[in-house]
Design an enzyme around this catalytic site. Structure first.
Site, PDB file in Angstrom:
ATOM      1  CG  HIS A   9       7.767 -29.479  -0.351  1.00  0.00           C
ATOM      2  ND1 HIS A   9       8.181 -30.566  -0.562  1.00  0.00           N
ATOM      3  CD2 HIS A   9       8.472 -28.674   0.452  1.00  0.00           C
ATOM      4  CE1 HIS A   9       9.327 -30.906   0.025  1.00  0.00           C
ATOM      5  NE2 HIS A   9       9.532 -29.814   1.050  1.00  0.00           N
ATOM      6  CE  LYS A  68     -12.560   0.881   0.682  1.00  0.00           C
ATOM      7  NZ  LYS A  68     -11.958   2.034   1.716  1.00  0.00           N
ATOM      8  CD  GLU A  77      -3.422   0.103   2.153  1.00  0.00           C
ATOM      9  OE1 GLU A  77      -4.236  -0.730   1.868  1.00  0.00           O
ATOM     10  OE2 GLU A  77      -3.140   0.441   3.030  1.00  0.00           O
TER      11      GLU A  77
HETATM   12  O1  PA5 Z   1      -3.669   0.941   5.908  1.00  0.00           O
HETATM   13  C1  PA5 Z   1      -4.573   1.337   5.725  1.00  0.00           C
HETATM   14  O2  PA5 Z   1      -5.039   2.782   5.711  1.00  0.00           O
HETATM   15  C2  PA5 Z   1      -5.839   0.542   5.480  1.00  0.00           C
HETATM   16  O3  PA5 Z   1      -5.580  -0.982   5.140  1.00  0.00           O
HETATM   17  C3  PA5 Z   1      -6.767   0.593   6.438  1.00  0.00           C
HETATM   18  O4  PA5 Z   1      -6.345   0.370   7.580  1.00  0.00           O
HETATM   19  C4  PA5 Z   1      -8.101  -0.258   6.056  1.00  0.00           C
HETATM   20  O5  PA5 Z   1      -8.609   0.122   5.055  1.00  0.00           O
HETATM   21  C5  PA5 Z   1      -9.167  -0.206   7.229  1.00  0.00           C
HETATM   22  O6  PA5 Z   1      -9.374   1.284   7.419  1.00  0.00           O
HETATM   23  P1  PA5 Z   1     -10.125   1.638   8.533  1.00  0.00           P
HETATM   24  O7  PA5 Z   1      -9.592   1.739   9.920  1.00  0.00           O
HETATM   25  O8  PA5 Z   1     -10.744   3.099   8.243  1.00  0.00           O
HETATM   26  O9  PA5 Z   1     -11.414   0.908   8.751  1.00  0.00           O
END
Ligand code: PA5
Length: 435
Positions: free
Chosen positions: A309, A423, A288
Site C-alpha cells: 500500500h 566519519k 556493505e
Molecule cells: O559490519 C561492519 O563492520 C560495521 O557495520 C560495524 O559493525 C559497525 O560500524 C560498528 O563497528 P564497531 O563494532 O567497531 O563499533
C-alpha cells in the site's frame, strides 16, 4: 530439521545459464576452504557454527541467566554489524509485542537498543522510560571507538554508576569487543567488566553468531544451542562446491546474472512483520559487502502486505531495474479463522472458514504473479517455520551466499573502506584532534 528451500522458477534464469558459473564458483569455493584458517582472510564465519568457542558459549548462557535475575531491562549498545543481527533474531523469534508483555509471560528482560543513532531525543526518551527500573547493559564494538555506541556507553555507564555505585555497576556492564585491542578492551580490563570476544577474522556484519549476537539473543530467552544447530546444519548443507547441488551458491549466481541484465536493485520481501529487522540485517550484509568499486546490487526491503500500500505501485510499474527475493514462512505459529457474519456489510463472507494466514498466502502468490508479469523477476525462499533452527540456517545461507556473490562480482566482500568518508568529514566538523 527445519528447512530453507530455494525456488527460482520465476526468476527467468535457467539452469543452463546458472551452470555457466560452475568453474568460477568451485574456484572461489576452494579459495574459501583453503583460506578458512588465515587470520587475515575474514573467513572466521565459515566454520563458526561448528567451531565456536564452547567455553565462551557457556559463559554467555550464564551471563544471560544472571541478567534475567537482576534486570527488568537489558540495553544493547551497538551499531551496524554490532547490533543488527541480535535485533533481527530477537524480533524474528519472540512475541511481536515482546517488550510490552507482562514479565511473567515474557520470562526475560525487555530488550532495548542504544548507540545505533545520534539522536538526543531518542536517548532522552530511552533514559526517561528506564527511569528507576533495574537494568544491565551490553556495549558491543569491535573497534571500541565507534562514535554512536561510545557516546551512548559513556552516558549509560554514568547512569549505572550513579544508580548502583561503582561496584554493582561493574556487575551490570557486559562488554563485547576485540580480544586485545581498542579503547573498550582497555576500559573493560581496567574496570573489571565481564567481556566477550569478537574474533579477529569475523567482520561486524558476519558476527551475529558470535557473542555479538548471542548474548542479547540468549538474554531474550532464545535457545542459542538450537540457533547454532540450524547454522551447523546449513554449514554442512552448503559445503558442496558443485553449483548443481548448492542452493546457496545458486542464489549468489542468479543475483549476479540478474545484475548483468540491469536488475541492479534487489528487494527482500517478507509477509511476516517479525522479519522487518531480519531485512535490515540482510541489507547491511549485502550492501556493505558488495557496494564498492562503483559496483553492486542495491539491497532494499519491504514488509508485505503493509508496503503493498506504499511501495507496491513502484514495484509494479516503476523503473524496471528491480528483482525480488521473497521469504515465505510456510507454517505460521498461530492462525485465526475468519467467520461468517450475518449482515456481511463488509462483503467478506466469501472468506468464511478461511484463515488469516491462508489469505496472506494468496496475497503472496497473487503479488508474485503480478510482479513477475510486470517484469520483476522473483526468487523464493521457502522456510518451514520461524524457529531458532530455521533462523540459524537462514543466517548462514545469506552469509555464505553474500561472500560468494561478492567474489563473483569481483569485489572484496569483507572490507568496508567507504564508511570512513563521512566519519572524516564529521570529525573535522567536530574538531576531533588529528582531523
Ligand atoms: O559490519 C561492519 O563492520 C560495521 O557495520 C560495524 O559493525 C559497525 O560500524 C560498528 O563497528 P564497531 O563494532 O567497531 O563499533
Amino acid at each position: 530439521m527445519s528447512n530453507v528451500k530455494l525456488d527460482y522458477k520465476n526468476s527467468g534464469i535457467t539452469d543452463k545459464e546458472i551452470m555457466k558459473y560452475k568453474e568460477k564458483v568451485i574456484k572461489i569455493h576452494n579459495e574459501f576452504n583453503e583460506n578458512a584458517n588465515d587470520e587475515n582472510a575474514f573467513l572466521g564465519w565459515l566454520h563458526l557454527p561448528t567451531n565456536y568457542d564452547k567455553k565462551e558459549f557457556e559463559r554467555i548462557k550464564k551471563a544471560a541467566k544472571r541478567i534475567n535475575k537482576t534486570s527488568e531491562i537489558f540495553v544493547v549498545i551497538g551499531i551496524g554489524g554490532s547490533y543488527l543481527g541480535a535485533r533481527a533474531v530477537i524480533q524474528s523469534l519472540t512475541n511481536t509485542f515482546y517488550n510490552v508483555l507482562d514479565k511473567k509471560k515474557r520470562k526475560a528482560p525487555q530488550i532495548l537498543y542504544a548507540g545505533n543513532n545520534m539522536s538526543s531525543d531518542y536517548l532522552q526518551d530511552l533514559i526517561d522510560y528506564i527511569g528507576d527500573k533495574e537494568i544491565s547493559i551490553n556495549v558491543i564494538s569491535k573497534s571500541g571507538t565507534t562514535t554512536e555506541p561510545a557516546i551512548a556507553f559513556r552516558i549509560f555507564r554514568e547512569i549505572l554508576e550513579t544508580k548502583y555505585g561503582i561496584e554493582e555497576a561493574r556487575k551490570r556492564i557486559y562488554v563485547t569487543t576485540d580480544k586485545q585491542k581498542g579503547a573498550l578492551r582497555k576500559l573493560a580490563e581496567e574496570e573489571g567488566y565481564e567481556t566477550f570476544v569478537i574474533p579477529d577474522n569475523i567482520g561486524g556484519r558476519y558476527s551475529v553468531l558470535t557473542a555479538v549476537g548471542l548474548l542479547p539473543i540468549a538474554t531474550a530467552g532464545i535457545d542459542i544451542e538450537k540457533l547454532m544447530k540450524g547454522a551447523a546444519y546449513a554449514e554442512d548443507k552448503y559445503s558442496d562446491g558443485n553449483l548443481k547441488y548448492n542452493d546457496c551458491y545458486k542464489y549468489a549466481v542468479i543475483r549476479n546474472i540478474l545484475y548483468k541484465l540491469y536488475k541492479n536493485t534487489e528487494i527482500l520481501v517478507n509477509y511476516e512483520p517479525k522479519l522487518h529487522y531480519f531485512t535490515e540485517w540482510w541489507k547491511q550484509l549485502f550492501g556493505e559487502s558488495e557496494g564498492k568499486d562503483q559496483l553492486g546490487i542495491f539491497p532494499t526491503g519491504v514488509d508485505f502486505t503493509t508496503d503493498l500500500h506504499s511501495m507496491g505501485q513502484y514495484i509494479q510499474q516503476g523503473r524496471r531495474n528491480l528483482f525480488e527475493t521473497v521469504i515465505n514462512v510456510i507454517e505460521p505459529k498461530s492462525d485465526i479463522i475468519i467467520k461468517e457474519d450475518e449482515d456481511n456489510i463488509d462483503g467478506l463472507n466469501f472468506l468464511d472458514g478461511k484463515t488469516v494466514s491462508f489469505v496472506n498466502k494468496k496475497a503472496m502468490e497473487g503479488t508474485i504473479e503480478a510482479h513477475v508479469e510486470g517484469d520483476v523477476p522473483n526468487i523464493l525462499l521457502n522456510l518451514d517455520r520461524l524457529d531458532e533452527e530455521t533462523i540459524g540456517h537462514l543466517i548462514y545461507f545469506f552469509e555464505k551466499a553474500c561472500a560468494m556473490s561478492g567474489k563473483i562480482l569481483g569485489v572484496n566482500p569483507f572490507d568496508q573502506p567507504g564508511v570512513e568518508a563521512y566519519k572524516k568529514k564529521m570529525f573535522k566538523l567536530l574538531g576531533k584532534p588529528g582531523y
